[in-house]
Design an enzyme around this catalytic site. Structure first.
Site, PDB file in Angstrom:
ATOM      1  N   GLY A 104     -25.147 -36.799 -23.246  1.00  0.00           N
ATOM      2  CA  GLY A 104     -24.217 -37.820 -22.542  1.00  0.00           C
ATOM      3  C   GLY A 104     -23.408 -36.975 -21.391  1.00  0.00           C
ATOM      4  O   GLY A 104     -22.270 -37.733 -20.967  1.00  0.00           O
TER       5      GLY A 104
ATOM      6  N   ARG B 131     -29.807 -37.529 -18.776  1.00  0.00           N
ATOM      7  CA  ARG B 131     -29.518 -37.927 -17.491  1.00  0.00           C
ATOM      8  C   ARG B 131     -29.224 -36.799 -16.711  1.00  0.00           C
ATOM      9  O   ARG B 131     -29.543 -36.657 -15.512  1.00  0.00           O
ATOM     10  CB  ARG B 131     -28.429 -38.892 -17.824  1.00  0.00           C
TER      11      ARG B 131
ATOM     12  N   CYS C  72     -35.587 -62.794  -8.768  1.00  0.00           N
ATOM     13  CA  CYS C  72     -35.199 -64.099  -8.856  1.00  0.00           C
ATOM     14  C   CYS C  72     -33.932 -63.955  -9.674  1.00  0.00           C
ATOM     15  O   CYS C  72     -34.036 -64.539 -10.757  1.00  0.00           O
ATOM     16  CB  CYS C  72     -36.109 -64.853  -9.160  1.00  0.00           C
TER      17      CYS C  72
HETATM   18  C1  LIG Z   1     -29.175 -40.000 -29.653  1.00  0.00           C
HETATM   19  C2  LIG Z   1     -29.087 -39.676 -28.218  1.00  0.00           C
HETATM   20  N1  LIG Z   1     -29.085 -38.450 -27.664  1.00  0.00           N
HETATM   21  C3  LIG Z   1     -29.329 -38.136 -26.597  1.00  0.00           C
HETATM   22  C4  LIG Z   1     -29.110 -39.121 -25.419  1.00  0.00           C
HETATM   23  C5  LIG Z   1     -29.286 -38.786 -24.004  1.00  0.00           C
HETATM   24  O1  LIG Z   1     -28.112 -38.886 -23.142  1.00  0.00           O
HETATM   25  P1  LIG Z   1     -27.749 -38.714 -21.527  1.00  0.00           P
HETATM   26  O2  LIG Z   1     -28.940 -39.051 -21.127  1.00  0.00           O
HETATM   27  O3  LIG Z   1     -26.699 -39.552 -21.341  1.00  0.00           O
HETATM   28  O4  LIG Z   1     -27.719 -37.181 -21.648  1.00  0.00           O
HETATM   29  C6  LIG Z   1     -28.951 -40.530 -25.965  1.00  0.00           C
HETATM   30  C7  LIG Z   1     -28.943 -41.601 -24.804  1.00  0.00           C
HETATM   31  O5  LIG Z   1     -28.688 -42.722 -24.997  1.00  0.00           O
HETATM   32  C8  LIG Z   1     -28.843 -40.860 -27.343  1.00  0.00           C
HETATM   33  O6  LIG Z   1     -28.533 -41.943 -27.672  1.00  0.00           O
END
Ligand SMILES: Cc1ncc(COP(=O)(O)O)c(C=O)c1O
Length: 430
Positions: free
Chosen positions: A242, A284, A352
């Site tokens: 996250g 991410r 579209c």
């Molecule tokens: C359970 C869980 N772990 C990890 C992640 C990865 O999150 P991020 O890509 O924001 O680090 C997510 C993303 O939705 C998730 O649902």
């Protein structure tokens, strides 16, 4: 050009932008557009920043790459080489990883609605862990584990009732979330009553694009207190992923070293010498800034003195994030990144849908059809959410490294798209 949005190897030299010594304009000509270019070094450095940061943790720790951010064979192999474990949401992600040569024991499966056949296959193939999300899933995994004669290692996902993340669609820690248990006691008791399940620990993921590190002590304390109050031995604790990654100069990026330092400090403070195995699941923050999307300008429509639509040859089919979450992006023209901006454009996609707008209010030099535009920080939750809307194939993907470029995913063709179709049977055709 705002440097913090670009990959580590990005350079502006004269009239070009290059990544790892590869000129973006030339890559666009050679591979066509839309094209996603990933910088190997940025992925590597981001992963290593987590590894180095968690080195200070006195207990064991594991970094699970969240495959939902971006997944293809080469990216999986690259991260495997760095020592990553992998978090998957479906059997197909698992099978792709297996195809890439990843050991099933290095994978964990998540998800709130995973069908029984997928749970069965994952357990039967020997997946490392399953993160249990709801009551029906506890029963389903216990049944299949019992059937195949395996004691399946599991974690329980909890909804800690902490609201974090910049958009309701990417918040997952609140009680009203579709993910995780609100009643920890019930979930733990239910899992402990299943001989085919081996309860290893607790899990929570608050959401995405979180730039406020003060959430972490709250989360860690919640997981610790929950286990302690229920007398549950906590072998492992997972705090999800996250971390925020800016996609626009107004956005913020969570510093990976600062994140790890906060986590390690809090874990030590809260757990003292009884430190559990710590796992995290970043997605991410490993691939977001490493990816740059290239589009060709196809045309322009001037609406009034202030508004011009700049039509690009990609859009929501390869990057749904602006339409889905109001995500904001930035752009530069690859062959004159330093030219004086003279006009404000809205960069819209070819799909579209009126909502198909990748970048709003972007100041750029005068633009001509054929110009190639680069959108930085486009590596996460773009290709992994891509579609065939309007019959358009998904883009090609190139990896750059030390002056070399490698096609790691082909552009999708009409043959790929119609492969699944079957004609109307002759007897009902006329
Ligand atoms: C359970 C869980 N772990 C990890 C992640 C990865 O999150 P991020 O890509 O924001 O680090 C997510 C993303 O939705 C998730 O649902």
């Amino acid at each position: 050009m705002s440097n913090s949005l670009w990959p580590d190897t990005a350079q502006v030299e004269g009239n070009s932008i290059s990544l790892a010594g590869c000129d973006l304009g030339r890559l666009a000509v050679q591979y066509g557009t839309p094209l996603y270019v990933f910088d190997e070094k940025t992925i590597q450095q981001s992963f290593r920043a987590f590894r180095d940061g968690l080195d200070a943790y006195p207990g064991d720790s594991t970094i699970f790459y969240a495959c939902k951010a971006l997944l293809n064979t080469a990216i999986a192999q690259l991260l495997d080489r760095e020592g990553a474990f992998f978090d998957v949401v479906s059997l197909n992600e698992l099978l792709l990883l297996r195809h890439a040569g990843i050991d099933l024991r290095r994978m964990r499966l998540h998800g709130n609605g995973t069908p029984l056949n997928e749970l069965y296959r994952a357990v039967n193939m020997g997946i490392g862990q399953i993160v249990l999300d709801n009551q029906a899933q506890i029963d389903a995994v216990a049944t299949v584990a019992d059937y195949v004669g395996r004691k399946q290692p599991v974690l329980i996902r909890l909804a800690p009732d902490i609201t974090a993340g910049s958009h309701t669609h990417i918040q997952t820690g609140q009680k009203a979330s579709k993910f995780g248990f609100n009643n920890a006691r019930m979930a733990i008791k239910r899992v402990q009553a299943k001989p085919a399940l081996q309860l290893q620990g607790l899990h929570a993921h608050l959401g995405s694009q979180i730039d406020d590190l003060t959430m972490l002590p709250q989360l860690i304390a919640f997981l610790h207190d929950t286990a302690a109050s229920l007398d549950m031995p906590l072998q492992e604790l997972c705090i999800g992923g996250g971390l925020a990654v800016a996609t626009h100069p107004s956005g913020s990026t969570t510093d990976i070293a600062a994140y790890c330092k906060t986590v390690v400090t809090q874990m030590r403070q809260i757990f003292g010498s009884q430190l559990p195995h710590l796992s995290i699941e970043p997605g991410r923050s490993i691939v977001g800034r490493a990816g740059v999307a290239l589009y060709k300008m196809v045309g322009c429509k001037t609406v009034d003195a202030h508004t011009s639509w700049l039509h690009l040859d990609g859009g929501m089919g390869d990057n749904i994030r602006p339409a889905l979450y109001g995500a904001r992006y930035h752009a530069a023209v690859v062959d004159r990144p330093r030219a004086t901006p003279i006009h404000t454009y809205h960069l819209c996609g070819r799909y579209c849908e009126s909502g198909d707008v990748l970048v709003k209010n972007m100041r750029l030099p005068a633009m001509q059809p054929g110009d190639v535009v680069a959108i930085p920080s486009a590596g996460a939750y773009t290709l992994s959410m891509a579609s065939n809307y309007n019959g358009i194939g998904r883009p090609a993907v190139v990896l750059v490294r030390a002056g070399q470029h490698y096609l790691i995913q082909e552009r999708e063709t009409i043959a790929d798209i119609i492969k699944r179709d079957r004609p109307l049977p002759e007897n009902i055709r006329s």
